[in-house]
Design a protein around this motif. Structure first.
Motif, PDB file in Angstrom:
ATOM      1  N   LEU A   4       0.827  -1.203   0.000  1.00 49.10           N
ATOM      2  CA  LEU A   4       0.000   0.000   0.000  1.00 49.10           C
ATOM      3  C   LEU A   4       0.862   1.255   0.000  1.00 49.10           C
ATOM      4  O   LEU A   4       0.589   2.216  -0.715  1.00 49.10           O
ATOM      5  CB  LEU A   4      -0.933   0.020   1.213  1.00 49.10           C
ATOM      6  CG  LEU A   4      -2.032  -1.027   1.238  1.00 49.10           C
ATOM      7  CD1 LEU A   4      -2.764  -0.986   2.575  1.00 49.10           C
ATOM      8  CD2 LEU A   4      -2.991  -0.838   0.083  1.00 49.10           C
ATOM      9  N   TYR A   5       1.895   1.237   0.817  1.00 51.08           N
ATOM     10  CA  TYR A   5       2.728   2.421   0.993  1.00 51.08           C
ATOM     11  C   TYR A   5       3.617   2.690  -0.225  1.00 51.08           C
ATOM     12  O   TYR A   5       3.675   3.810  -0.725  1.00 51.08           O
ATOM     13  CB  TYR A   5       3.581   2.260   2.247  1.00 51.08           C
ATOM     14  CG  TYR A   5       4.351   3.500   2.617  1.00 51.08           C
ATOM     15  CD1 TYR A   5       3.703   4.614   3.135  1.00 51.08           C
ATOM     16  CD2 TYR A   5       5.724   3.567   2.456  1.00 51.08           C
ATOM     17  CE1 TYR A   5       4.407   5.765   3.486  1.00 51.08           C
ATOM     18  CE2 TYR A   5       6.434   4.695   2.800  1.00 51.08           C
ATOM     19  CZ  TYR A   5       5.774   5.791   3.314  1.00 51.08           C
ATOM     20  OH  TYR A   5       6.470   6.926   3.640  1.00 51.08           O
ATOM     21  N   PHE A   6       4.312   1.656  -0.708  1.00 53.20           N
ATOM     22  CA  PHE A   6       5.271   1.870  -1.782  1.00 53.20           C
ATOM     23  C   PHE A   6       4.682   1.701  -3.176  1.00 53.20           C
ATOM     24  O   PHE A   6       4.938   2.515  -4.066  1.00 53.20           O
ATOM     25  CB  PHE A   6       6.477   0.937  -1.626  1.00 53.20           C
ATOM     26  CG  PHE A   6       7.374   1.321  -0.498  1.00 53.20           C
ATOM     27  CD1 PHE A   6       8.133   2.470  -0.546  1.00 53.20           C
ATOM     28  CD2 PHE A   6       7.457   0.529   0.632  1.00 53.20           C
ATOM     29  CE1 PHE A   6       8.957   2.834   0.502  1.00 53.20           C
ATOM     30  CE2 PHE A   6       8.286   0.878   1.691  1.00 53.20           C
ATOM     31  CZ  PHE A   6       9.034   2.035   1.618  1.00 53.20           C
ATOM     32  N   LEU A  10       0.014   5.006  -1.110  1.00 51.24           N
ATOM     33  CA  LEU A  10      -0.913   5.551  -0.127  1.00 51.24           C
ATOM     34  C   LEU A  10      -0.120   6.198   1.001  1.00 51.24           C
ATOM     35  O   LEU A  10       0.912   5.683   1.417  1.00 51.24           O
ATOM     36  CB  LEU A  10      -1.803   4.455   0.458  1.00 51.24           C
ATOM     37  CG  LEU A  10      -3.166   4.246  -0.203  1.00 51.24           C
ATOM     38  CD1 LEU A  10      -3.023   3.840  -1.645  1.00 51.24           C
ATOM     39  CD2 LEU A  10      -3.961   3.231   0.570  1.00 51.24           C
ATOM     40  N   SER A  11      -0.602   7.311   1.486  1.00 47.64           N
ATOM     41  CA  SER A  11       0.043   7.984   2.616  1.00 47.64           C
ATOM     42  C   SER A  11      -0.267   7.218   3.898  1.00 47.64           C
ATOM     43  O   SER A  11      -1.186   6.380   3.945  1.00 47.64           O
ATOM     44  CB  SER A  11      -0.483   9.409   2.747  1.00 47.64           C
ATOM     45  OG  SER A  11      -1.851   9.382   3.141  1.00 47.64           O
ATOM     46  N   ILE A  12       0.485   7.527   4.935  1.00 49.61           N
ATOM     47  CA  ILE A  12       0.231   6.930   6.242  1.00 49.61           C
ATOM     48  C   ILE A  12      -1.194   7.259   6.682  1.00 49.61           C
ATOM     49  O   ILE A  12      -1.916   6.394   7.193  1.00 49.61           O
ATOM     50  CB  ILE A  12       1.250   7.450   7.285  1.00 49.61           C
ATOM     51  CG1 ILE A  12       2.667   6.975   6.940  1.00 49.61           C
ATOM     52  CG2 ILE A  12       0.857   7.026   8.687  1.00 49.61           C
ATOM     53  CD1 ILE A  12       2.893   5.486   6.994  1.00 49.61           C
ATOM     54  N   ALA A  16      -4.116   4.509   7.422  1.00 48.49           N
ATOM     55  CA  ALA A  16      -4.811   4.532   8.711  1.00 48.49           C
ATOM     56  C   ALA A  16      -6.317   4.569   8.498  1.00 48.49           C
ATOM     57  O   ALA A  16      -7.072   3.849   9.174  1.00 48.49           O
ATOM     58  CB  ALA A  16      -4.360   5.730   9.536  1.00 48.49           C
ATOM     59  N   ALA A  17      -6.775   5.374   7.550  1.00 45.09           N
ATOM     60  CA  ALA A  17      -8.210   5.476   7.279  1.00 45.09           C
ATOM     61  C   ALA A  17      -8.758   4.163   6.726  1.00 45.09           C
ATOM     62  O   ALA A  17      -9.851   3.726   7.119  1.00 45.09           O
ATOM     63  CB  ALA A  17      -8.475   6.613   6.295  1.00 45.09           C
ATOM     64  N   VAL A  18      -8.012   3.513   5.849  1.00 47.56           N
ATOM     65  CA  VAL A  18      -8.453   2.241   5.265  1.00 47.56           C
ATOM     66  C   VAL A  18      -8.663   1.192   6.351  1.00 47.56           C
ATOM     67  O   VAL A  18      -9.634   0.441   6.333  1.00 47.56           O
ATOM     68  CB  VAL A  18      -7.434   1.737   4.214  1.00 47.56           C
ATOM     69  CG1 VAL A  18      -7.696   0.287   3.834  1.00 47.56           C
ATOM     70  CG2 VAL A  18      -7.450   2.638   2.981  1.00 47.56           C
ATOM     71  N   TRP A  29       3.169   0.133  11.656  1.00 45.91           N
ATOM     72  CA  TRP A  29       3.038  -1.026  10.771  1.00 45.91           C
ATOM     73  C   TRP A  29       3.986  -0.934   9.585  1.00 45.91           C
ATOM     74  O   TRP A  29       4.658  -1.902   9.238  1.00 45.91           O
ATOM     75  CB  TRP A  29       1.606  -1.159  10.266  1.00 45.91           C
ATOM     76  CG  TRP A  29       0.595  -1.584  11.286  1.00 45.91           C
ATOM     77  CD1 TRP A  29       0.830  -2.057  12.548  1.00 45.91           C
ATOM     78  CD2 TRP A  29      -0.817  -1.567  11.128  1.00 45.91           C
ATOM     79  NE1 TRP A  29      -0.354  -2.331  13.175  1.00 45.91           N
ATOM     80  CE2 TRP A  29      -1.383  -2.046  12.327  1.00 45.91           C
ATOM     81  CE3 TRP A  29      -1.660  -1.182  10.087  1.00 45.91           C
ATOM     82  CZ2 TRP A  29      -2.744  -2.164  12.503  1.00 45.91           C
ATOM     83  CZ3 TRP A  29      -3.030  -1.300  10.267  1.00 45.91           C
ATOM     84  CH2 TRP A  29      -3.556  -1.791  11.458  1.00 45.91           C
ATOM     85  N   VAL A  30       4.051   0.236   8.958  1.00 42.12           N
ATOM     86  CA  VAL A  30       4.937   0.415   7.811  1.00 42.12           C
ATOM     87  C   VAL A  30       6.398   0.270   8.241  1.00 42.12           C
ATOM     88  O   VAL A  30       7.193  -0.409   7.589  1.00 42.12           O
ATOM     89  CB  VAL A  30       4.687   1.775   7.119  1.00 42.12           C
ATOM     90  CG1 VAL A  30       5.769   2.077   6.080  1.00 42.12           C
ATOM     91  CG2 VAL A  30       3.302   1.791   6.477  1.00 42.12           C
ATOM     92  N   THR A  31       6.747   0.876   9.370  1.00 42.48           N
ATOM     93  CA  THR A  31       8.121   0.779   9.872  1.00 42.48           C
ATOM     94  C   THR A  31       8.494  -0.664  10.171  1.00 42.48           C
ATOM     95  O   THR A  31       9.567  -1.129   9.775  1.00 42.48           O
ATOM     96  CB  THR A  31       8.298   1.644  11.138  1.00 42.48           C
ATOM     97  OG1 THR A  31       8.053   3.011  10.781  1.00 42.48           O
ATOM     98  CG2 THR A  31       9.686   1.504  11.727  1.00 42.48           C
ATOM     99  N   ARG A  32       7.613  -1.380  10.838  1.00 39.14           N
ATOM    100  CA  ARG A  32       7.879  -2.797  11.148  1.00 39.14           C
ATOM    101  C   ARG A  32       7.994  -3.627   9.883  1.00 39.14           C
ATOM    102  O   ARG A  32       8.824  -4.530   9.798  1.00 39.14           O
ATOM    103  CB  ARG A  32       6.800  -3.349  12.062  1.00 39.14           C
ATOM    104  CG  ARG A  32       6.903  -2.818  13.471  1.00 39.14           C
ATOM    105  CD  ARG A  32       5.822  -3.392  14.350  1.00 39.14           C
ATOM    106  NE  ARG A  32       5.819  -2.719  15.642  1.00 39.14           N
ATOM    107  CZ  ARG A  32       4.738  -2.499  16.356  1.00 39.14           C
ATOM    108  NH1 ARG A  32       3.553  -2.908  15.943  1.00 39.14           N
ATOM    109  NH2 ARG A  32       4.821  -1.861  17.502  1.00 39.14           N
TER     110      ARG A  32
END
Length: 79
Positions: A4-6, A10-12, A16-18, A29-32
């Motif tokens: 989702l991120y890359f 999608l932005s953080i 979060a909204a999704v 979650w993205v960092t992990r």
């Protein structure tokens, strides 16, 4: 999360909204996910190349450096 991120870019806040969570949770979650991907890549390279972690870290540093140069060229635009 990483897809989702890359890939979907999608932005953080959007992630979060999704998922209906606070943005700090989505950021964790993205960092992990990034950390898990790095650890997995390091372990795979160690096994496949039969080298020590320090050498893998050096290889990944070179790859990261070249990738950053390539990406900066993409965003710099025509001269």
């Amino acid at each position: 999360m990483l897809r989702l991120y890359f890939l979907d870019r999608l932005s953080i806040d959007r992630i979060a909204a999704v998922y209906g969570v606070h943005r700090a949770t989505a950021a964790r979650w993205v960092t992990r996910g990034r950390e898990a991907l790095l650890r997995g890549t390091q372990a795979l390279l160690e096994r496949q190349l039969k080298v020590e972690r320090a050498e893998v870290d050096s290889i990944l540093g070179l790859v990261r450096s070249q990738l950053e140069l390539s990406m900066s060229g993409l965003f710099r635009g025509p001269e």
